[in-house]
Design a protein around this motif. Structure first.
Motif, short mmCIF file in Angstrom:
data_model
loop_
_atom_site.label_atom_id
_atom_site.label_comp_id
_atom_site.label_asym_id
_atom_site.label_seq_id
_atom_site.Cartn_x
_atom_site.Cartn_y
_atom_site.Cartn_z
N LYS A 35 54.88 44.10 51.90
CA LYS A 35 53.96 44.79 52.40
C LYS A 35 54.03 46.38 52.12
O LYS A 35 53.04 46.95 51.57
CB LYS A 35 53.65 44.75 53.89
N PRO A 36 55.18 47.00 52.49
CA PRO A 36 55.20 48.41 51.97
C PRO A 36 54.96 48.79 50.33
O PRO A 36 54.43 49.88 50.26
CB PRO A 36 56.71 48.80 52.47
N LEU A 37 55.29 47.74 49.76
CA LEU A 37 54.95 48.14 48.10
C LEU A 37 53.59 47.86 48.01
O LEU A 37 53.31 48.26 46.77
CB LEU A 37 56.15 47.26 47.30
N GLN A 38 52.89 47.08 48.64
CA GLN A 38 51.38 46.78 48.17
C GLN A 38 50.65 48.00 48.70
O GLN A 38 49.63 48.16 48.03
CB GLN A 38 50.86 45.71 49.18
N ALA A 39 51.21 48.96 49.24
CA ALA A 39 50.75 50.21 49.66
C ALA A 39 51.42 51.45 48.80
O ALA A 39 50.91 52.52 49.22
CB ALA A 39 50.62 50.48 51.05
N ASP A 40 52.24 51.08 47.82
CA ASP A 40 53.04 52.18 47.23
C ASP A 40 52.16 52.78 46.12
O ASP A 40 51.64 52.02 45.22
CB ASP A 40 54.17 51.54 46.65
N ARG A 41 52.13 53.88 46.10
CA ARG A 41 51.17 54.99 45.12
C ARG A 41 51.44 54.34 43.58
O ARG A 41 50.47 54.10 42.95
CB ARG A 41 51.40 56.36 45.50
N GLU A 42 52.64 54.33 43.21
CA GLU A 42 52.91 54.23 42.08
C GLU A 42 52.78 52.75 41.66
O GLU A 42 52.31 52.29 40.27
CB GLU A 42 54.54 54.33 41.59
N VAL A 43 53.06 51.78 42.71
CA VAL A 43 52.54 50.47 42.04
C VAL A 43 51.32 50.08 42.17
O VAL A 43 50.78 49.54 41.13
CB VAL A 43 53.48 49.44 43.33
#
Length: 117
Positions: free
Chosen positions: A32-40
């Protein structure tokens, strides 16, 4: 393949970045945190502009990401939420950089003489 990865791997930023470069739908399986990561998110939007529906809320909240993404590919605006395409300041900034972005502006802005000038 990310769908079958372990939780620690789904939370590995570099692995997720590489996975979304290969297949933007890998985002659905990232932590979940990576789903909201800007670069990702930017990586996903560069490869699959229709994924903007998923990222719409985050894009509305992150004007910088929206601008960066639109600068790289104005076609992304075709999938952007109406609220973003109706944002006068945002659209002015994008149109100044690429006039083709005007076609994606909300009808209310296209009908505004001061916006067009």
């Amino acid at each position: 393949a990310l769908s079958f990865a372990s939780r620690p791997l789904k939370a590995d930023r570099e692995l997720v970045l590489e996975a979304v470069r290969q297949n933007s739908y890998a985002l659905w399986f990232a932590a979940k945190p990576l789903q909201a990561d800007r670069e990702v998110l930017q990586e996903v939007l560069l490869h699959e502009s229709s994924s903007i529906d998923y990222a719409a809320e985050l894009l509305n909240a992150d004007r910088g990401l929206s601008l960066e993404t639109a600068r790289l590919d104005v076609m992304v605006l075709a999938f952007a939420p109406e609220s973003l395409r109706a944002n006068r300041e945002f659209m002015l900034e994008v149109v100044r950089e690429n006039g083709k972005a005007l076609q994606y502006a909300a009808e209310l802005l296209k009908a505004d003489r001061t916006f067009i000038l």
